[in-house]
Design an enzyme around this catalytic site. Structure first.
Site, PDB file in Angstrom:
ATOM      1  N   ASP A   1      49.038  22.690  -2.164  1.00  0.00           N
ATOM      2  CA  ASP A   1      49.878  21.619  -2.708  1.00  0.00           C
ATOM      3  C   ASP A   1      49.175  20.275  -2.516  1.00  0.00           C
ATOM      4  OD1 ASP A   1      51.989  20.355  -3.802  1.00  0.00           O
ATOM      5  OD2 ASP A   1      53.454  20.886  -2.284  1.00  0.00           O
TER       6      ASP A   1
ATOM      7  N   TYR B   1      56.509  27.461   2.575  1.00  0.00           N
ATOM      8  CA  TYR B   1      57.344  27.222   1.405  1.00  0.00           C
ATOM      9  C   TYR B   1      58.328  28.356   1.138  1.00  0.00           C
ATOM     10  CZ  TYR B   1      54.579  23.196  -0.037  1.00  0.00           C
ATOM     11  OH  TYR B   1      53.977  21.973  -0.103  1.00  0.00           O
TER      12      TYR B   1
ATOM     13  N   ASP C   1      41.007  20.264   6.806  1.00  0.00           N
ATOM     14  CA  ASP C   1      40.788  18.817   6.981  1.00  0.00           C
ATOM     15  C   ASP C   1      39.361  18.434   6.602  1.00  0.00           C
ATOM     16  OD1 ASP C   1      40.321  20.435   9.149  1.00  0.00           O
ATOM     17  OD2 ASP C   1      40.885  18.975  10.664  1.00  0.00           O
TER      18      ASP C   1
ATOM     19  N   LYS D   1      43.292  26.620   7.648  1.00  0.00           N
ATOM     20  CA  LYS D   1      43.356  25.869   8.901  1.00  0.00           C
ATOM     21  C   LYS D   1      43.417  26.898  10.037  1.00  0.00           C
ATOM     22  CE  LYS D   1      43.837  21.975  11.103  1.00  0.00           C
ATOM     23  NZ  LYS D   1      42.653  21.194  11.411  1.00  0.00           N
TER      24      LYS D   1
END
Ligand code: NAD
Length: 439
Positions: A303, A157, A279, A227
């Protein structure tokens, strides 16, 4: 040039040695916001004023200071975010805002992003809790009770990106191939580039804020969501820096299963710090949400996670939020300006009211915050609902938009009562009244 007049009798909130210190009559700036800001922000002020008066009589009072941003500011100054507004947000430290429209077209950065960057509000904090009476897809929604600390200044971002086939994208691709002797590109001809910066300092300050909150609130679990199995030097580093910090700054001890425990000095409370791959985390919040309480994560994951969790408890329209830095915070409605509803006194003011509740807690006015929270809970439980909550609860649209027929107020009310038996359809200001009457 804008000049804001300091409210009489008000004082600045201060911040020393990591502690926010609130006078009895703090000056709190507020931005009404664009579109439905005009509907929801005044209701939030009225609810907070009532709660503060009920909790403390006249011993404490918020001295509101209206400051301008968005359309209102542009009309007066030709600037969407005047310097005086940023100065006031900095000077008075704690503030609240309605939604701000991001003008469509290139060159317009979101005002929300500009505020976060200018004030270095590095944590986006989103509590997720279920209010009985809202509709939710979960079998037992009460098991979902979390607070997300999302890093707000780094990651994908940061806006470091180049469109495919531009000079910038080509130069980066060449640099990686020539200077770094790497050829990771499958289709380098038409390849956009985005860069994902994640720093130790940026990660640590966010993780520290989340751990401090978890210890203060005596939470049992804090989950680092990342992740890192794929993005080792950004997301993986975030995880590693988190565990190093747990050891070095909080005397955390490693458990046999790879988690860490922090024991707080004042009580015999144990906080378990664990990590979860993003995930898998999205499965776990549905299958076993009770395993997670405080979440610390990077910007992009945060987000997705915040909205997924808000939807999970049926509260995306009432989800509150705060953007927080060191001794400085801007609380905000998390929805947008929904221009087509503006000025109609129809939308739900729940998001900004609950953001106000967060503000009251942030300044240490917990009694008033509890009143606001109880008021919202009871209003929803007693089915005093704005159209969006009722619609979600009924699982249907109250007004069918395909119909050419323009529904009368009476027809809307009748359909509403048919879909949600026993419920009262309330307006924006009516929901504020319901919160006040139920405190
Ligand atoms: P939006 O949230 O404004 O509206 C989408 C739909 O959500 C609305 O049509 C309405 O059906 C519903 N909705 C939103 N708020 C509601 C409320 N309080 N009560 C009942 N229903 C509600 O999203 P959008 O249309 O994508 O964005 C409009 C503008 O708002 C854009 O300019 C966007 O950049 C801006 N925005 C600002 C913020 C912010 O200031 N924090 C956040 C999101 C979007």
């Amino acid at each position: 040039m804008l000049k804001y007049t300091r409210p009489e009798g008000g004082e600045e909130i201060s911040f020393k040695n990591g502690v926010v210190s609130t006078p009895d009559y703090p000056i709190i700036p507020y931005i009404i916001g664009d579109g439905i800001g005009i509907d929801v922000t005044p209701v939030m002020k009225r609810v907070l004023d009532y709660a503060v008066k009920k909790a403390y009589d006249d011993k404490k009072e918020i001295k509101w200071l209206e400051i301008l941003a968005g359309k209102q500011a542009f009309d007066m100054t030709k600037q969407l975010l005047p310097r005086e507004t940023l100065d006031a947000l900095k000077k008075y430290r704690v503030s609240i805002k309605g939604p701000l429209t991001t003008p469509i077209g290139s060159g317009h950065k979101s005002l929300n992003v500009l505020i976060r960057q200018n004030l270095d509000l590095y944590a986006c904090v989103r509590p997720i809790r279920y209010f009985p009476g809202t509709s939710s897809p979960m079998v037992d929604s009460s098991l979902t009770d979390m607070i997300v600390f999302r890093e707000n200044t780094e990651d994908l971002y940061s806006g470091i990106e180049w469109q495919a086939n531009t000079d910038g994208a080509k130069k980066i691709i060449e640099f990686i191939k020539q200077e770094l002797k790497s050829s990771p590109f499958r289709f380098e001809e038409n390849c956009g580039i985005g860069i994902k910066p994640v720093s130790k300092e940026g990660s640590e300050r966010l993780i520290k804020m989340a751990i401090s909150y978890a210890l203060k609130e005596k939470k049992d679990f804090l989950t680092i969501v990342h992740k890192g199995n794929i993005m080792k030097y950004t997301e993986g580093a975030f995880r590693d820096w988190a565990f190093s910090l747990v050891k070095s700054a909080f005397n955390g001890v490693e458990n046999n299963d790879g988690t860490y425990s922090i024991f707080s000095n004042e009580s015999d409370h144990e906080l378990i710090i664990k990590d979860c791959i993003a995930d898998n985390f999205l499965q776990e919040i549905i299958l076993s949400p009770e395993q997670h309480e405080v979440i610390a994560t990077l910007n992009l994951n945060g987000d997705y996670i915040s909205d997924a969790l808000a939807a999970q408890v049926g509260g995306i329209g009432i989800a509150p939020g705060g953007n927080i830095g060191d001794g400085i915070a801007v609380f905000e409605a998390t929805h947008g300006s929904a221009e087509s509803f503006a000025g109609k006194n129809r939308v739900n003011p729940g998001s900004i009211i609950l953001s106000g509740e967060m503000l009251l807690r942030y300044i240490g006015w917990h009694e008033a915050a509890d009143l606001v929270l109880n008021g919202v809970k009871s209003a929803i439980q007693k089915k005093q609902l704005t159209f969006d909550l009722a619609r979600a609860r009924a699982g249907k649209r109250i007004i069918r938009t395909k119909s050419k027929h323009k529904h009368t107020e009476q027809e809307v009310k009748e359909e509403f009562t048919r879909l949600v038996p026993g419920a009262t359809l309330v307006t924006t200001s009516g929901f504020g009244d319901a919160v006040i009457n139920n405190m």
